[in-house]
Scaffold this motif. Sequence first.
Motif, mmCIF file in Angstrom:
data_model
loop_
_atom_site.group_PDB
_atom_site.id
_atom_site.type_symbol
_atom_site.label_atom_id
_atom_site.label_comp_id
_atom_site.label_asym_id
_atom_site.label_seq_id
_atom_site.Cartn_x
_atom_site.Cartn_y
_atom_site.Cartn_z
ATOM 1 N N GLU A 32 75.001 47.555 32.558
ATOM 2 C CA GLU A 32 75.387 47.923 33.918
ATOM 3 C C GLU A 32 75.120 46.739 34.836
ATOM 4 O OE1 GLU A 32 74.606 51.549 37.150
ATOM 5 O OE2 GLU A 32 73.702 51.592 35.166
ATOM 6 N N ASN A 33 76.108 46.387 35.662
ATOM 7 C CA ASN A 33 75.989 45.262 36.598
ATOM 8 C C ASN A 33 75.787 45.812 38.002
ATOM 9 O OD1 ASN A 33 76.521 43.235 34.586
ATOM 10 N ND2 ASN A 33 78.673 43.847 34.666
ATOM 11 N N LEU A 34 74.732 45.390 38.663
ATOM 12 C CA LEU A 34 74.397 45.883 39.987
ATOM 13 C C LEU A 34 74.094 44.713 40.918
ATOM 14 C CD1 LEU A 34 72.027 48.844 38.994
ATOM 15 C CD2 LEU A 34 74.446 48.997 39.654
ATOM 16 N N THR A 35 74.200 44.998 42.228
ATOM 17 C CA THR A 35 73.924 43.980 43.243
ATOM 18 C C THR A 35 72.692 44.370 44.041
ATOM 19 O OG1 THR A 35 76.276 43.424 43.439
ATOM 20 C CG2 THR A 35 74.843 42.770 45.253
ATOM 21 N N LEU A 36 71.828 43.389 44.252
ATOM 22 C CA LEU A 36 70.603 43.586 45.022
ATOM 23 C C LEU A 36 70.700 42.786 46.309
ATOM 24 C CD1 LEU A 36 67.552 44.457 45.247
ATOM 25 C CD2 LEU A 36 67.026 42.306 44.061
ATOM 26 N N CYS A 37 70.463 43.431 47.444
ATOM 27 C CA CYS A 37 70.464 42.725 48.717
ATOM 28 C C CYS A 37 69.133 41.990 48.894
ATOM 29 C CB CYS A 37 70.653 43.701 49.875
ATOM 30 S SG CYS A 37 72.252 44.555 49.880
ATOM 31 N N GLU A 38 69.214 40.776 49.427
ATOM 32 C CA GLU A 38 68.010 39.988 49.658
ATOM 33 C C GLU A 38 67.012 40.761 50.522
ATOM 34 O OE1 GLU A 38 66.779 35.588 51.508
ATOM 35 O OE2 GLU A 38 68.785 36.409 51.798
ATOM 36 N N ASN A 39 65.733 40.687 50.149
ATOM 37 C CA ASN A 39 64.622 41.335 50.868
ATOM 38 C C ASN A 39 64.658 42.858 50.778
ATOM 39 O OD1 ASN A 39 63.741 38.796 51.681
ATOM 40 N ND2 ASN A 39 64.884 38.876 53.603
ATOM 41 N N GLU A 40 65.468 43.405 49.885
ATOM 42 C CA GLU A 40 65.505 44.846 49.689
ATOM 43 C C GLU A 40 65.131 45.170 48.240
ATOM 44 O OE1 GLU A 40 69.077 46.706 51.004
ATOM 45 O OE2 GLU A 40 69.033 45.754 52.991
ATOM 46 N N THR A 41 65.028 46.457 47.953
ATOM 47 C CA THR A 41 64.709 46.890 46.593
ATOM 48 C C THR A 41 65.858 47.707 46.035
ATOM 49 O OG1 THR A 41 63.608 48.895 47.415
ATOM 50 C CG2 THR A 41 62.226 46.936 47.063
ATOM 51 N N LEU A 42 65.829 47.878 44.710
ATOM 52 C CA LEU A 42 66.880 48.614 44.017
ATOM 53 C C LEU A 42 66.233 49.463 42.933
ATOM 54 C CD1 LEU A 42 70.027 48.869 43.762
ATOM 55 C CD2 LEU A 42 69.903 47.063 42.036
ATOM 56 N N THR A 43 66.694 50.696 42.802
ATOM 57 C CA THR A 43 66.165 51.592 41.779
ATOM 58 C C THR A 43 67.083 51.606 40.569
ATOM 59 O OG1 THR A 43 65.087 53.008 43.418
ATOM 60 C CG2 THR A 43 65.507 53.975 41.262
ATOM 61 N N LEU A 44 66.502 51.346 39.395
ATOM 62 C CA LEU A 44 67.240 51.388 38.129
ATOM 63 C C LEU A 44 66.908 52.696 37.424
ATOM 64 C CD1 LEU A 44 66.684 47.756 36.803
ATOM 65 C CD2 LEU A 44 68.404 48.610 38.407
ATOM 66 N N ASN A 45 67.943 53.363 36.944
ATOM 67 C CA ASN A 45 67.784 54.683 36.328
ATOM 68 C C ASN A 45 68.215 54.613 34.869
ATOM 69 O OD1 ASN A 45 68.011 57.424 35.543
ATOM 70 N ND2 ASN A 45 68.351 58.030 37.678
ATOM 71 N N ALA A 46 67.318 55.045 33.970
ATOM 72 C CA ALA A 46 67.634 55.023 32.535
ATOM 73 C C ALA A 46 68.787 55.953 32.192
ATOM 74 C CB ALA A 46 66.402 55.394 31.723
ATOM 75 N N GLY A 47 68.962 57.016 32.977
ATOM 76 C CA GLY A 47 70.130 57.873 32.833
ATOM 77 C C GLY A 47 69.998 59.007 31.837
ATOM 78 N N ILE A 48 68.901 59.123 31.126
ATOM 79 C CA ILE A 48 68.705 60.190 30.137
ATOM 80 C C ILE A 48 67.333 60.811 30.392
ATOM 81 C CG2 ILE A 48 68.512 60.757 27.683
ATOM 82 C CD1 ILE A 48 70.294 58.410 27.069
ATOM 83 N N ASN A 49 67.262 62.122 30.319
ATOM 84 C CA ASN A 49 65.995 62.831 30.534
ATOM 85 C C ASN A 49 65.389 63.288 29.202
ATOM 86 O OD1 ASN A 49 66.149 62.672 33.398
ATOM 87 N ND2 ASN A 49 67.631 64.366 33.398
ATOM 88 N N ASN A 50 64.113 63.622 29.257
ATOM 89 C CA ASN A 50 63.382 64.206 28.120
ATOM 90 C C ASN A 50 63.349 63.279 26.902
ATOM 91 O OD1 ASN A 50 62.930 66.639 29.599
ATOM 92 N ND2 ASN A 50 65.024 67.296 29.074
ATOM 93 N N VAL A 51 63.184 61.994 27.164
ATOM 94 C CA VAL A 51 62.983 61.001 26.105
ATOM 95 C C VAL A 51 61.853 60.084 26.568
ATOM 96 C CG1 VAL A 51 65.378 61.044 25.271
ATOM 97 C CG2 VAL A 51 64.747 59.492 27.132
ATOM 98 N N SER A 52 61.463 59.152 25.733
ATOM 99 C CA SER A 52 60.447 58.181 26.152
ATOM 100 C C SER A 52 61.132 56.886 26.570
ATOM 101 C CB SER A 52 59.454 57.915 25.019
ATOM 102 O OG SER A 52 60.107 57.257 23.941
ATOM 103 N N TYR A 53 60.495 56.143 27.474
ATOM 104 C CA TYR A 53 61.090 54.943 28.049
ATOM 105 C C TYR A 53 60.115 53.786 27.926
ATOM 106 C CZ TYR A 53 63.297 58.939 30.358
ATOM 107 O OH TYR A 53 63.894 60.142 30.619
ATOM 108 N N LEU A 54 60.667 52.641 27.636
ATOM 109 C CA LEU A 54 59.874 51.419 27.668
ATOM 110 C C LEU A 54 60.745 50.315 28.264
ATOM 111 C CD1 LEU A 54 57.331 49.833 27.102
ATOM 112 C CD2 LEU A 54 58.226 49.350 24.800
ATOM 113 N N TRP A 55 60.428 49.974 29.526
ATOM 114 C CA TRP A 55 61.203 48.963 30.239
ATOM 115 C C TRP A 55 60.700 47.569 29.884
ATOM 116 C CZ3 TRP A 55 65.321 50.019 33.533
ATOM 117 C CH2 TRP A 55 65.533 51.363 33.847
#
Length: 217
Positions: free
Chosen positions: A1-24
Amino acid sequence: ENLTLCENETLTLNAGINNVSYLWSTSETTNTITIASPGIYSVLITDLTPQGCSNTKTFTITQNDLPVIDDVLINGTTATIIVSTSGDYEYSIDGVSFQTSNVFTVSEGGFYTAMVRGKNNCGFDFKEFAVITIPSFFTPNGDGFNDNWTIKGLIYYPKAKVTIFNRFGKLIKQLNVLDNYWDGTLNNQLLLSDDYWFTFKKDENTPEIKGHFSLKR
């Protein structure tokens, strides 16, 4: 997935699947993470069954810098907005119509506001500028149209000086921000139809512009 981040702001990344384990790739183990820097992020998603099937999702984040106007270059009636940053920007000189090109044609001398905004609501900047237009002729016949010769936009340059000569180099008139037009007379006498020459200097630090125009009766 390609996303754009504005300077001096934050962005939330979502794994998109529930009820699993995550390791970023940031070592976080939540469904979502918040980032503040561009780069490549990934999350390893593993189901909770004994088989533990896994898959990886990757995010490519590019940053849009906040627009900063460095200058507005004027060449005749062409205005070019120069920014000192890089990004996906839109430009305007009326605050209503925006375009992807930073070059504008200004038909009338006057005061304008250059505006730059980042797409995806990534910032905004503006800078005021003035444009002059020099008529090629005037017709001082008292009909209310083109009765005076003036450099349009001159009033926005308080240090500007304009000098008008006839074809033999005789001084006819000097203009400035307070006395900014010529009515075609010299010592209250009507001058004949002819070509006249001028010099224009915005201030002490800019080169002199020379040209000519016609008086038509």
